[in-house]
Design a protein around this motif. Structure first.
Motif, PDB file in Angstrom:
ATOM      1  N   SER A  65       8.381  14.726  20.699  1.00 24.65           N
ATOM      2  CA  SER A  65       8.998  13.375  20.549  1.00 24.65           C
ATOM      3  C   SER A  65       8.675  12.671  21.927  1.00 24.65           C
ATOM      4  O   SER A  65       8.526  13.091  23.070  1.00 24.65           O
ATOM      5  N   ALA A  66       9.196  11.332  21.730  1.00 23.98           N
ATOM      6  CA  ALA A  66       9.215  10.421  23.054  1.00 23.98           C
ATOM      7  C   ALA A  66      10.220  10.973  24.066  1.00 23.98           C
ATOM      8  O   ALA A  66       9.984  10.661  25.120  1.00 23.98           O
ATOM      9  N   GLU A 111       4.368  10.587  30.914  1.00 21.58           N
ATOM     10  CA  GLU A 111       4.294   9.013  31.083  1.00 21.58           C
ATOM     11  C   GLU A 111       3.114   8.614  30.442  1.00 21.58           C
ATOM     12  O   GLU A 111       3.203   7.459  30.156  1.00 21.58           O
ATOM     13  N   GLU A 112       1.925   8.956  30.889  1.00 20.16           N
ATOM     14  CA  GLU A 112       0.551   8.392  30.633  1.00 20.16           C
ATOM     15  C   GLU A 112       0.638   8.356  29.003  1.00 20.16           C
ATOM     16  O   GLU A 112       0.326   7.307  28.331  1.00 20.16           O
ATOM     17  N   LEU A 113       1.233   9.284  28.268  1.00 21.27           N
ATOM     18  CA  LEU A 113       1.484   9.146  26.690  1.00 21.27           C
ATOM     19  C   LEU A 113       2.311   7.978  26.423  1.00 21.27           C
ATOM     20  O   LEU A 113       1.852   7.400  25.403  1.00 21.27           O
ATOM     21  N   ARG A 114       3.438   8.074  27.278  1.00 20.15           N
ATOM     22  CA  ARG A 114       4.247   7.151  26.781  1.00 20.15           C
ATOM     23  C   ARG A 114       3.711   5.594  26.850  1.00 20.15           C
ATOM     24  O   ARG A 114       4.326   4.585  26.054  1.00 20.15           O
ATOM     25  N   ASN A 115       2.725   5.533  28.110  1.00 19.37           N
ATOM     26  CA  ASN A 115       2.097   4.193  28.110  1.00 19.37           C
ATOM     27  C   ASN A 115       0.969   3.841  26.995  1.00 19.37           C
ATOM     28  O   ASN A 115       0.247   2.872  27.239  1.00 19.37           O
ATOM     29  N   GLY A 116       0.711   4.732  26.304  1.00 20.62           N
ATOM     30  CA  GLY A 116      -0.255   4.551  25.196  1.00 20.62           C
ATOM     31  C   GLY A 116      -1.641   5.047  25.524  1.00 20.62           C
ATOM     32  O   GLY A 116      -2.536   4.634  24.790  1.00 20.62           O
ATOM     33  N   ASN A 117      -1.583   5.701  26.566  1.00 24.33           N
ATOM     34  CA  ASN A 117      -2.824   6.411  26.978  1.00 24.33           C
ATOM     35  C   ASN A 117      -2.903   7.996  26.716  1.00 24.33           C
ATOM     36  O   ASN A 117      -2.126   8.515  26.760  1.00 24.33           O
ATOM     37  N   SER A 118      -4.286   8.373  26.349  1.00 27.90           N
ATOM     38  CA  SER A 118      -4.310   9.780  26.495  1.00 27.90           C
ATOM     39  C   SER A 118      -4.546  10.418  27.779  1.00 27.90           C
ATOM     40  O   SER A 118      -4.731   9.850  28.785  1.00 27.90           O
ATOM     41  N   GLY A 119      -4.449  11.610  27.913  1.00 26.60           N
ATOM     42  CA  GLY A 119      -4.378  12.295  29.158  1.00 26.60           C
ATOM     43  C   GLY A 119      -4.552  13.870  28.942  1.00 26.60           C
ATOM     44  O   GLY A 119      -4.280  14.435  27.939  1.00 26.60           O
ATOM     45  N   ARG A 120      -4.295  14.341  30.281  1.00 30.32           N
ATOM     46  CA  ARG A 120      -4.695  15.974  30.483  1.00 30.32           C
ATOM     47  C   ARG A 120      -4.241  16.358  31.786  1.00 30.32           C
ATOM     48  O   ARG A 120      -4.204  15.465  32.570  1.00 30.32           O
ATOM     49  N   CYS A 121      -3.613  17.536  31.929  1.00 29.54           N
ATOM     50  CA  CYS A 121      -3.142  18.148  33.220  1.00 29.54           C
ATOM     51  C   CYS A 121      -3.010  19.645  32.884  1.00 29.54           C
ATOM     52  O   CYS A 121      -3.011  20.047  32.007  1.00 29.54           O
ATOM     53  N   GLU A 122      -3.009  20.235  34.079  1.00 31.05           N
ATOM     54  CA  GLU A 122      -2.611  21.798  34.190  1.00 31.05           C
ATOM     55  C   GLU A 122      -1.254  22.033  34.631  1.00 31.05           C
ATOM     56  O   GLU A 122      -0.854  21.332  35.381  1.00 31.05           O
ATOM     57  N   TRP A 134      -0.622  29.862  33.059  1.00 33.70           N
ATOM     58  CA  TRP A 134      -1.188  28.618  33.010  1.00 33.70           C
ATOM     59  C   TRP A 134      -1.464  27.987  31.723  1.00 33.70           C
ATOM     60  O   TRP A 134      -2.113  28.892  30.882  1.00 33.70           O
ATOM     61  N   ILE A 135      -1.403  26.810  31.639  1.00 33.64           N
ATOM     62  CA  ILE A 135      -1.782  26.026  30.403  1.00 33.64           C
ATOM     63  C   ILE A 135      -2.704  24.822  30.725  1.00 33.64           C
ATOM     64  O   ILE A 135      -2.354  24.306  31.812  1.00 33.64           O
ATOM     65  N   GLN A 136      -3.318  24.084  30.058  1.00 32.40           N
ATOM     66  CA  GLN A 136      -3.710  22.788  29.993  1.00 32.40           C
ATOM     67  C   GLN A 136      -3.368  22.022  28.875  1.00 32.40           C
ATOM     68  O   GLN A 136      -3.536  22.309  27.671  1.00 32.40           O
ATOM     69  N   LEU A 137      -2.593  21.145  29.359  1.00 29.87           N
ATOM     70  CA  LEU A 137      -2.045  20.233  28.555  1.00 29.87           C
ATOM     71  C   LEU A 137      -2.945  18.952  28.101  1.00 29.87           C
ATOM     72  O   LEU A 137      -3.384  18.250  28.878  1.00 29.87           O
ATOM     73  N   SER A 138      -3.304  18.654  27.000  1.00 28.40           N
ATOM     74  CA  SER A 138      -3.907  17.430  26.631  1.00 28.40           C
ATOM     75  C   SER A 138      -3.500  16.917  25.371  1.00 28.40           C
ATOM     76  O   SER A 138      -2.973  17.450  24.610  1.00 28.40           O
ATOM     77  N   GLY A 139      -3.369  15.615  25.169  1.00 26.62           N
ATOM     78  CA  GLY A 139      -2.825  14.850  24.303  1.00 26.62           C
ATOM     79  C   GLY A 139      -3.026  13.554  24.207  1.00 26.62           C
ATOM     80  O   GLY A 139      -3.665  12.729  25.317  1.00 26.62           O
ATOM     81  N   SER A 140      -2.492  12.860  22.925  1.00 25.60           N
ATOM     82  CA  SER A 140      -2.689  11.506  22.777  1.00 25.60           C
ATOM     83  C   SER A 140      -1.600  11.219  21.975  1.00 25.60           C
ATOM     84  O   SER A 140      -0.762  11.887  21.474  1.00 25.60           O
ATOM     85  N   PRO A 141      -1.042   9.602  22.215  1.00 22.15           N
ATOM     86  CA  PRO A 141      -0.002   9.343  21.536  1.00 22.15           C
ATOM     87  C   PRO A 141      -0.175   9.339  20.193  1.00 22.15           C
ATOM     88  O   PRO A 141      -1.259   9.043  19.747  1.00 22.15           O
ATOM     89  N   ILE A 142       0.999   9.542  19.417  1.00 23.13           N
ATOM     90  CA  ILE A 142       0.947   9.277  18.114  1.00 23.13           C
ATOM     91  C   ILE A 142       1.998   8.282  17.589  1.00 23.13           C
ATOM     92  O   ILE A 142       3.053   8.457  18.339  1.00 23.13           O
ATOM     93  N   TYR A 143       1.729   7.280  16.977  1.00 28.05           N
ATOM     94  CA  TYR A 143       2.615   6.178  16.421  1.00 28.05           C
ATOM     95  C   TYR A 143       3.124   6.358  15.065  1.00 28.05           C
ATOM     96  O   TYR A 143       2.412   6.490  14.338  1.00 28.05           O
TER      97      TYR A 143
END
Length: 144
Positions: A65-66, A111-122, A134-143
């Motif tokens: 969730s947010a 924070e990128e997701l909250r701003n409405g952007n997709s992103g990824r990080c490790e 170690w994991i790679q996070l990848s995601g997009s916001p869901i409205y």
């Protein structure tokens, strides 16, 4: 009664229009109900396909969730972390992290997701056995 009116010649044009309207309304209603059932069957079928896809995928999948609360995890994520679903759902996501630098990268990702952007990080997460993975996070916001 209708037959009696017809044979006694007391039938009027208005009666014919009313009877035709009644039968055509019932016919159209039947078609609408049949299509509605077909539509709902198709939705149920696709929902089951989607659930099977999510549960059987080779990647860990989480929905947060947010407020960074875990709402859903699939079986693969449970396998990776060693936690079961009940132990994760409803918890804060970053309870699973103990390394501050990766924590910052993951926070920036959120924070990128909250701003409405997709992103990824490790980042790293701590498994139930107290191992860092170690994991790679990848995601997009869901409205909603």
């Amino acid at each position: 009664m209708l037959a009696m009116m017809w044979f006694s010649h007391h039938w009027q044009v208005d009666y014919t229009i009313a009877v035709i309207t009644l039968y055509s309304g019932a016919f159209v209603s039947n078609i609408i109900l049949r299509r509605k059932k077909e539509y709902h069957r198709e939705i149920d079928k696709r929902e089951k396909q989607y659930a099977s896809l999510v549960e059987n995928m080779n990647d860990g999948l989480i929905y947060i969730s947010a407020s960074e609360e875990v709402r859903f995890v699939n079986e693969e994520f449970c396998r990776i972390t060693g936690y079961n679903r009940d132990e994760l759902v409803g918890k804060a996501l970053f309870v699973l992290n103990r390394n501050c630098s990766e924590y910052k990268a993951a926070k920036q990702f959120l924070e990128e997701l909250r701003n409405g952007n997709s992103g990824r990080c490790e980042s790293t997460i701590v498994t139930k056995n107290n191992e860092e993975v170690w994991i790679q996070l990848s995601g997009s916001p869901i409205y909603d």
